[in-house]
Design a protein around this motif. Structure first.
Motif, short mmCIF file in Angstrom:
data_model
loop_
_atom_site.label_atom_id
_atom_site.label_comp_id
_atom_site.label_asym_id
_atom_site.label_seq_id
_atom_site.Cartn_x
_atom_site.Cartn_y
_atom_site.Cartn_z
N LYS A 43 0.82 -1.21 0.00
CA LYS A 43 0.00 0.00 0.00
C LYS A 43 0.86 1.26 0.00
O LYS A 43 0.66 2.17 -0.81
N THR A 44 1.82 1.31 0.92
CA THR A 44 2.70 2.47 0.97
C THR A 44 3.50 2.59 -0.31
O THR A 44 3.68 3.69 -0.86
N THR A 45 3.96 1.45 -0.81
CA THR A 45 4.71 1.47 -2.05
C THR A 45 3.87 2.07 -3.18
O THR A 45 4.38 2.83 -4.01
N TYR A 85 2.40 10.84 5.47
CA TYR A 85 3.28 9.68 5.61
C TYR A 85 2.84 8.79 6.75
O TYR A 85 2.33 9.27 7.76
N GLN A 86 3.07 7.50 6.55
CA GLN A 86 2.76 6.54 7.60
C GLN A 86 3.54 6.89 8.87
O GLN A 86 3.01 6.86 9.96
N ARG A 87 4.81 7.23 8.66
CA ARG A 87 5.62 7.73 9.77
C ARG A 87 5.69 9.24 9.60
O ARG A 87 6.29 9.73 8.64
N LEU A 176 -3.29 9.77 1.51
CA LEU A 176 -3.15 9.67 2.96
C LEU A 176 -2.68 8.27 3.32
O LEU A 176 -3.34 7.29 2.97
N ASP A 177 -1.54 8.19 4.03
CA ASP A 177 -1.02 6.87 4.42
C ASP A 177 -1.29 6.62 5.90
O ASP A 177 -0.57 7.12 6.76
N GLU A 178 -2.33 5.88 6.18
CA GLU A 178 -2.70 5.50 7.55
C GLU A 178 -2.80 6.70 8.50
O GLU A 178 -2.11 6.74 9.52
#
Ligand SMILES: Nc1ncnc2c1ncn2[C@@H]1O[C@H](COP(=O)(O)OP(=O)(O)OP(=O)(O)O)[C@@H](O)[C@H]1O
Ligand SMILES: [Mg+2]
Lengths: 274, 320
Positions: A43-45, A85-87, A176-178
């Motif tokens: 997903k992030t990729t 970002y997820q992070r 939007l990542d998480e």
């Protein structure tokens, strides 16, 4: 109607790992699209590929009809793709207001000479930038944090600042990542409301990657399911996705194995979430 | 008692500092004017280094080479080609800026230690060239440069050069302050902290790095030219690794990504070197000790400590 985002047979490989394999899908303009999938499913990729952080191994990506597959990544941002970002990735030496102003860079820049000599035109420009950033902080509901520094915030506040930074330039597509990761239930409701308003009031096409399934099911009109780098469901309604036996199998399989689907890249996926 | 607001105290201190520097040539000995001049030039150098190392977070250490290129270009154009200082000086600074853009190229790919090694090698090569192009530079024995032509200004040359440095410093600080409080400054900090995020915000990493290296080269080149006419002499030793370490010390002691830090760091270091000059060999030791203690106890330098105590003094990265 043109699609906001079109992926045609997108594949990407890291060494031996095929992180995305022949992914094709379309997101119509104005849609709020959810992307779900087990840990390490890519997903992030997928978001990294769309925002051109990673070059694709093969395939093509179109943004409102323009082929952006080989564009430099800052050009993609300037063309209206913003992301979180997820992070969380804020700049800690800047205040919240200044972090949000950083997001304006995509659409509003001034010549270095104008800045260096502080021309009246530049002063007006900077004043307008401050106003717009403040307006966005209000929209997101965190104007009281304007003068805090990035590292003086709670995790939930950081996520809101990151969203503010991503929408201040009124992008055409928001990735939007998480955004709900690590938030309490109340905060998740707030963020759901915010995402809905970004989509409806600002007219931004949203691609939402999320592990909190309730959030995705209640927010998104259409959902894509990614498993081991392949699209299991290209675009389904929440109920279709919930009832799809293959989706259940993918998630249950993960639950049984206590790891990413198909046992791929367990280490990195775990790192990324830490 | 009403406590004065720290911002206001800082502003008064800055005005007072400039006023003291402006009248100093009429109050103190010629030697002290000379020391103050060197101090002013070093504030410019520390600012130049801080732009690349502090704000943009690039581990590049080519500053003394830019300074040397500015000094030698100016000096050679004046002594060998008979150019006026007023053309040769900016020419030297522009050359340093142009070379700065070349040094930015490895910085596009390399980070951290590798960038440090490459840029230090660059300093070695430039120093070697100054030393060995004897037919041009006079090698290790250097060459002398005349005072600039002040067109009959009715003050002694040493004072005039001092005021030239002071004006350059004020101009440079004004421009750099404008730049760091703008979208450009914010992009630099983004490069320093979140280089991968920068392009996703629409920041062109390539042009931003080129711009900050060019600006840093320009400032160091200007400072190099001033340094040469202040000493009235140019020799390679002034552009050697020891000077680089002293400048790194100024930035580390004063505080990275802070203009106040550059000013404090450079001032303290130059005054310290002056005080310790009497005790031969002591100042190298003192520098080492200061660098070590700062990094251990105040990783963000004096400015970091000041900002910690008075959060309202944090450097603003936007206007108004
Ligand atoms: N830069 C990289 N280098 C090597 N492998 C990578 C890289 N980025 C991702 N991968 C691999 O690609 C696969 C997909 O990872 P990705 O982070 O996209 O998963 P994800 O669906 O976002 O997972 P999560 O839900 O844990 O965030 C994983 O196997 C991961 O190890
Ligand atoms: Mg992920």
């Amino acid at each position: 109607m043109t699609a906001a985002l079109t992926l045609e047979g997108v594949s990407i490989q890291f060494g031996g790992i095929r992180a995305l394999e022949d992914v094709s899908c379309q997101v119509p303009a104005g849609q709020l699209r959810g992307i779900i999938g087990p840990n390490g499913s890519g997903k992030t990729t997928l978001l990294n590929v769309i925002s051109r952080i990673y070059p694709v191994t093969s395939g093509a990506i179109r943004l409102f009809g323009d082929d952006i597959t080989r564009w430099p990544n800052h050009a993609v941002a300037r063309h209206g793709v913003m992301r979180t970002y997820q992070r969380v990735a804020l700049v800690n030496q800047l205040t919240v207001l200044e972090n949000v102003m950083l997001g304006l860079h995509a659409t509003r820049r001034q010549s270095l000479l104008g800045i260096a000599f502080c021309t009246p035109g530049y002063r007006r420009f900077e004043r307008e930038s401050v106003d717009r950033a403040r307006g966005t902080l209000e929209f997101v509901g965190i104007e009281h944090l304007a003068d805090r520094r990035g590292d003086e915030l709670s995790g939930g506040q950081m996520r809101l600042v990151e969203i503010a930074r991503a929408v201040v330039s009124r992008p055409r597509v928001l990735l939007l990542d998480e955004p709900a990761a690590g938030l309490s239930l109340v905060r998740i409701d707030e963020i759901a409301d915010l995402i809905r308003r970004i989509n409806a009031e600002l007219g931004v096409t949203v691609v939402l990657v999320e592990h909190v399934l309730n959030l995705v099911m209640s927010l998104c009109e259409r959902i894509s399911v990614l498993v081991s780098g392949q699209l299991l469901v290209e675009s389904g309604s929440p109920s279709e996705v919930q009832e799809d036996p293959r989706v259940r199998e993918a998630y249950l399989g993960q639950a049984r194995a206590h790891g990413p689907g198909q046992g791929q890249g367990e280490g990195e996926a775990a790192d990324a979430r830490a | 008692m009403i406590m004065a607001r720290p911002e206001r105290v800082l502003r008064y201190a800055a005005v007072a500092g400039v006023a003291v520097l402006a009248v100093a040539p009429w109050m103190v000995s010629l030697y002290k004017v000379h020391v103050l001049n060197i101090l002013i030039i070093n504030i410019i150098l520390a600012t130049s280094l801080n732009l690349v190392m502090g704000y943009a977070g690039q581990f590049a250490k080519a500053n003394v080479a830019f300074m040397g290129l500015g000094a030698y270009t100016m000096g050679l154009l004046v002594t060998r080609a008979d150019w006026s200082f007023w053309i040769a000086w900016p020419a030297g600074a522009l050359l340093a800026a142009a070379v700065g853009t070349l040094v930015a190229l490895p910085a596009l790919r390399l980070r951290g230690l590798y960038l440090a090694i490459i840029t230090i090698s660059f300093v070695l090569i430039v120093h070697w060239s100054f030393l060995h192009a004897r037919f041009l530079t006079g090698g290790a024995s250097g060459f002398s440069v005349p005072h600039p032509n002040y067109f009959g200004l009715p003050i002694p040359n040493i004072q005039a050069t001092y005021y030239l440095s002071l004006l350059t410093l004020l101009g440079a600080m004004w421009i750099v302050r404008n730049l760091v409080a703008s979208g450009f400054g914010r992009s630099l900090l983004c490069l320093a902290e979140q280089e991968l995020v920068a392009p996703a915000l629409g920041i062109n990493v390539f042009t931003t790095k080129i711009a900050v290296f060019a600006l840093s080269g320009l400032l160091a080149g200007l400072a190099g030219g001033l340094h040469a006419v202040t000493l009235q002499f140019i020799d390679p030793q002034n552009f050697w690794l020891l000077q680089l370490v002293v400048q790194l010390c100024m930035v580390a002691l004063g505080g990275v990504a802070s203009l106040l830090g550059s000013v404090l760091g450079a001032s303290i270091m130059i005054l310290l070197i002056e005080v310790l000059r009497a005790f031969k060999g002591l100042w190298e030791f003192a520098i080492g000790a200061i660098l070590l203690l700062t990094i251990v106890f105040f990783p963000r330098g004096i400015a970091g400590l000041v900002e910690h105590l008075f959060p309202s003094l944090r450097e603003r990265r936007h206007r108004p």
